[in-house]
Design a protein around this motif. Structure first.
Motif, PDB file in Angstrom:
ATOM      1  N   GLU A   1      -4.736  -3.553  -9.095  1.00 16.47           N
ATOM      2  CA  GLU A   1      -4.233  -2.382  -8.638  1.00 16.47           C
ATOM      3  C   GLU A   1      -3.939  -1.865  -7.090  1.00 16.47           C
ATOM      4  O   GLU A   1      -3.566  -1.457  -7.011  1.00 16.47           O
ATOM      5  N   ILE A   2      -3.870  -2.962  -6.214  1.00 14.64           N
ATOM      6  CA  ILE A   2      -3.700  -2.932  -4.936  1.00 14.64           C
ATOM      7  C   ILE A   2      -2.922  -2.801  -4.418  1.00 14.64           C
ATOM      8  O   ILE A   2      -2.209  -4.130  -5.178  1.00 14.64           O
ATOM      9  N   ASP A   3      -2.010  -2.302  -4.278  1.00 11.42           N
ATOM     10  CA  ASP A   3      -0.307  -2.529  -3.003  1.00 11.42           C
ATOM     11  C   ASP A   3       0.138  -3.199  -1.657  1.00 11.42           C
ATOM     12  O   ASP A   3      -0.406  -2.318  -0.956  1.00 11.42           O
ATOM     13  N   PHE A   4      -0.771  -4.422  -2.189  1.00  7.65           N
ATOM     14  CA  PHE A   4      -1.068  -5.104  -0.149  1.00  7.65           C
ATOM     15  C   PHE A   4       0.531  -5.459  -0.103  1.00  7.65           C
ATOM     16  O   PHE A   4       1.782  -5.670  -0.570  1.00  7.65           O
TER      17      PHE A   4
ATOM     18  N   ALA B   1      -7.446  -9.728   5.663  1.00  6.09           N
ATOM     19  CA  ALA B   1      -7.073  -8.869   7.164  1.00  6.09           C
ATOM     20  C   ALA B   1      -6.794  -7.652   7.464  1.00  6.09           C
ATOM     21  O   ALA B   1      -6.726  -6.581   7.760  1.00  6.09           O
ATOM     22  N   GLN B   2      -5.464  -7.040   6.380  1.00  7.85           N
ATOM     23  CA  GLN B   2      -5.130  -6.155   6.138  1.00  7.85           C
ATOM     24  C   GLN B   2      -5.775  -4.796   6.053  1.00  7.85           C
ATOM     25  O   GLN B   2      -6.262  -4.007   6.652  1.00  7.85           O
TER      26      GLN B   2
ATOM     27  N   GLY C   1      -2.370   1.535   0.567  1.00  8.61           N
ATOM     28  CA  GLY C   1      -2.670   2.820  -0.584  1.00  8.61           C
ATOM     29  C   GLY C   1      -3.400   3.300  -0.615  1.00  8.61           C
ATOM     30  O   GLY C   1      -3.919   4.304  -1.386  1.00  8.61           O
ATOM     31  N   GLY C   2      -4.825   3.256   0.334  1.00 11.21           N
ATOM     32  CA  GLY C   2      -5.857   3.694  -0.013  1.00 11.21           C
ATOM     33  C   GLY C   2      -6.157   5.081   1.156  1.00 11.21           C
ATOM     34  O   GLY C   2      -4.681   5.715   1.436  1.00 11.21           O
ATOM     35  N   GLU C   3      -7.490   5.696   1.458  1.00 11.04           N
ATOM     36  CA  GLU C   3      -7.543   6.311   2.384  1.00 11.04           C
ATOM     37  C   GLU C   3      -6.640   6.125   3.850  1.00 11.04           C
ATOM     38  O   GLU C   3      -6.596   5.420   4.503  1.00 11.04           O
ATOM     39  N   LYS C   4      -5.980   7.700   4.487  1.00  7.46           N
ATOM     40  CA  LYS C   4      -5.478   7.551   5.574  1.00  7.46           C
ATOM     41  C   LYS C   4      -5.318   7.791   6.338  1.00  7.46           C
ATOM     42  O   LYS C   4      -7.025   8.291   6.748  1.00  7.46           O
TER      43      LYS C   4
END
Length: 570
Positions: A353-356, A375-376, A385-388
């Motif tokens: 579900e992760i937007d790489f 690395a990202q 798309g995670g915590e900002k």
């Protein structure tokens, strides 16, 4: 192929000799030199540095690439001996801004030679003397005009430097097809134009226009900047550069051909330095395997002689004695809880579900995709798309502190990241520093009504606006073609997997015009997330697990890279 570097151990200097393929003849040659020893690494040997002359003599006809800390690219030969070249102008000429002594040597060599490969290291200042000698030839009636072909992103740099150093009337060819046609009409009618600057892409697209103009008013001189772009003889640009036949021809690249001899053919042939056709060249210098691929090289001594006679190659450390030192400053950063959680999930393969983001890794095989994803996240969860902000990136907080220190010192910084998304994150986060920005979306070509491109406007903002303290760059779009000497701090929040790409990034600041700021040095900060893929990428770079082929870096086999990234023995 033999790769040679110098190293020091216990106060003594040695030669480190890496064999890229096992060759009993070369091994026997090394063992014939007194003091040889076998190094711990496979296919690696050592010699006392005092054996250098004997080693050079015995390897005259072998493919030897010399490496140094100052020159990651290496080269086959030293190039033209400039010790007897005058350091005063050989013709009556004065540029608008003075050239340095080594640049006057370039000027004089070009005044005396109809063709040459100009391969000074990036940052030495190749463009000003090239433009000045062209200006001098126009002024003295040696030439009427010339054609300068370069990368699209460098067009404005050439034009701007021409305006700073010369009185040349320079026109650039760009824009829509209609705009370009108007420019071609101007070129045919205006005899005051001294130099035409065009990108390789436009030259290829509009080749019939250039052929027609050349027929009616021949170009006297032609320059191929970043000339490694023509190495493929079967590509469109590799063929089309031969359609224009000027009297004088100059090939320009900071990255001389260093590994693949066959890639040198088109450049040397275009220059006029050799007169073999492709097949004669291949048969003379190459031995092929059963599939028609180059298995090994022969008659290397002749290639070295050609380069020593026709290539100008000097390092920054040789000619810019007042350049400040480059100081590496790794900074280890703890990941945030959000990063650690996401990093662990990816390690376990749970990332559907992760937007790489497409990280622009050069043809990364699928086996390496997991490491690219890690690395990202090691840089910031916001990329996927995670915590900002600082909740999703320990590096962002460390960078905040670092930039504050740099600005308090009265200095500027260049920040490089592999991620375009992270570029935008940092531009927003550090808005108080009025940042400039370079990404692949910042246009390198001027639009209608613009005097300069968006990219050049960003560079000008950084270099000229005192309120702009930082320029934030997507590495893949910004490692070439601009000058950032207002900064003496280079920061990597993530790194390419290529030593030369890193050197190119550092070279934006470490070049002619750099003063070193208040610290008197080029400070290269690497933000490394502790206990992550970042540390293994550093190891990969340190161990030089990349083979430079011609002017394009290519990784070793995927399995060897995976071994390093997985923490195994390479």
């Amino acid at each position: 192929m033999i790769e040679v570097s110098k190293f020091t151990s216990d106060g003594q200097d040695f030669l480190k000799i890496n064999l890229k393929r096992l060759d009993p003849e070369i091994v026997a040659m090394i063992m014939s030199i007194n003091g040889w020893f076998k190094a711990m690494e496979p296919m690696c040997y050592g010699l006392p540095y005092s054996a250098l002359s004997e080693f050079i003599q015995k390897t005259q006809d072998h493919m030897v690439i010399w490496k140094s800390s100052a020159d990651k690219m290496g080269t086959l030969a030293k190039g033209i001996d400039t010790r007897d070249v005058p350091t005063d102008y050989v013709v009556d000429y004065r540029p608008k801004l003075p050239l340095r002594e080594h640049q006057i040597v370039t000027f004089n060599l070009m005044m005396l030679r109809d063709y040459m490969l100009i391969s000074d290291q990036e940052g030495v200042g190749k463009t000003p003397p090239i433009l000045c000698q062209h200006d001098a030839k126009v002024q003295h009636g040696v030439a009427k005009w010339g054609l300068y072909v370069t990368k699209a992103g460098l067009i404005y740099d050439v034009k701007n430097q021409a305006e700073k150093f010369t009185d040349l009337n320079v026109v650039t060819v760009e824009g829509s097809a209609r705009q370009r046609v108007k420019r071609y009409d101007q070129m045919e009618k205006d005899d005051t134009i001294g130099l035409v600057v065009v990108s390789y892409e436009t030259f290829r697209a509009d080749i019939n226009h250039f052929i027609a103009i050349n027929k009616s008013k021949s170009f006297d001189i032609m320059y191929l900047d970043e000339c490694h772009k023509i190495k493929n003889t079967t590509s469109a640009i590799g063929r089309l550069i031969h359609k224009i036949s000027p009297k004088q021809r100059y090939a320009i690249t900071a990255s001389p051909v260093i590994n693949e001899i066959i890639d040198m053919f088109n450049m040397l042939y275009w220059m006029g330095a050799i007169h073999y056709n492709y097949f004669q060249f291949r048969n003379k210098f190459c031995e092929l395997d059963g599939w028609g691929n180059v298995a090994r090289y022969k008659n290397i001594g002749e290639i070295k002689t050609i380069l020593q006679s026709n290539m100008l190659r000097r390092l920054k450390t040789e000619v810019l004695k007042d350049l400040p030192p480059v100081v590496a400053k790794p900074l280890y950063v703890e990941m945030t809880s959000a990063q650690r959680k996401l990093y662990k999930a990816i390690e376990q393969g749970d990332y559907d579900e992760i937007d790489f983001e497409d990280m622009f890794f050069e043809d990364v095989p699928s086996e390496l995709a997991k490491h690219a994803r890690l690395a990202q996240v090691a840089e910031s969860t916001e990329i996927v798309g995670g915590e900002k902000g600082v909740k999703g990136s320990g590096k962002l907080k460390e960078l905040e502190n670092l930039l504050e220190e740099i600005v308090e010192r009265g200095e500027k910084a260049i920040v490089f990241t592999r991620s375009k998304r992270m570029t935008h994150v940092m531009v927003d986060y550090f808005s108080k520093y009025n940042p400039a920005m370079i990404t692949g979306d910042v246009d390198a070509m001027a639009k209608a009504g613009q005097e300069v491109s968006d990219r050049q406007a960003m560079v000008d903002k950084f270099q000229e606006d005192e309120t702009c303290k930082v320029i934030i760059c997507t590495e893949s779009a910004s490692r070439e073609g601009w000058t950032g000497t207002k900064a003496n701090n280079v920061i990597f929040t993530s790194k390419p997997w290529s030593p030369s790409y890193i050197s190119q990034c550092i070279g934006r600041a470490w070049r002619f015009g750099q003063t070193g700021g208040t610290t008197g040095s080029i400070n290269v900060y690497s933000l490394i997330s502790r206990g992550t893929i970042d540390e293994r990428i550093e190891k990969l770079l340190e161990e030089k697990q990349f083979v430079i082929e011609s002017t394009v870096e290519q990784p070793l086999g995927t399995q060897k890279i995976l071994n390093v990234l997985d923490g195994k023995s390479a």
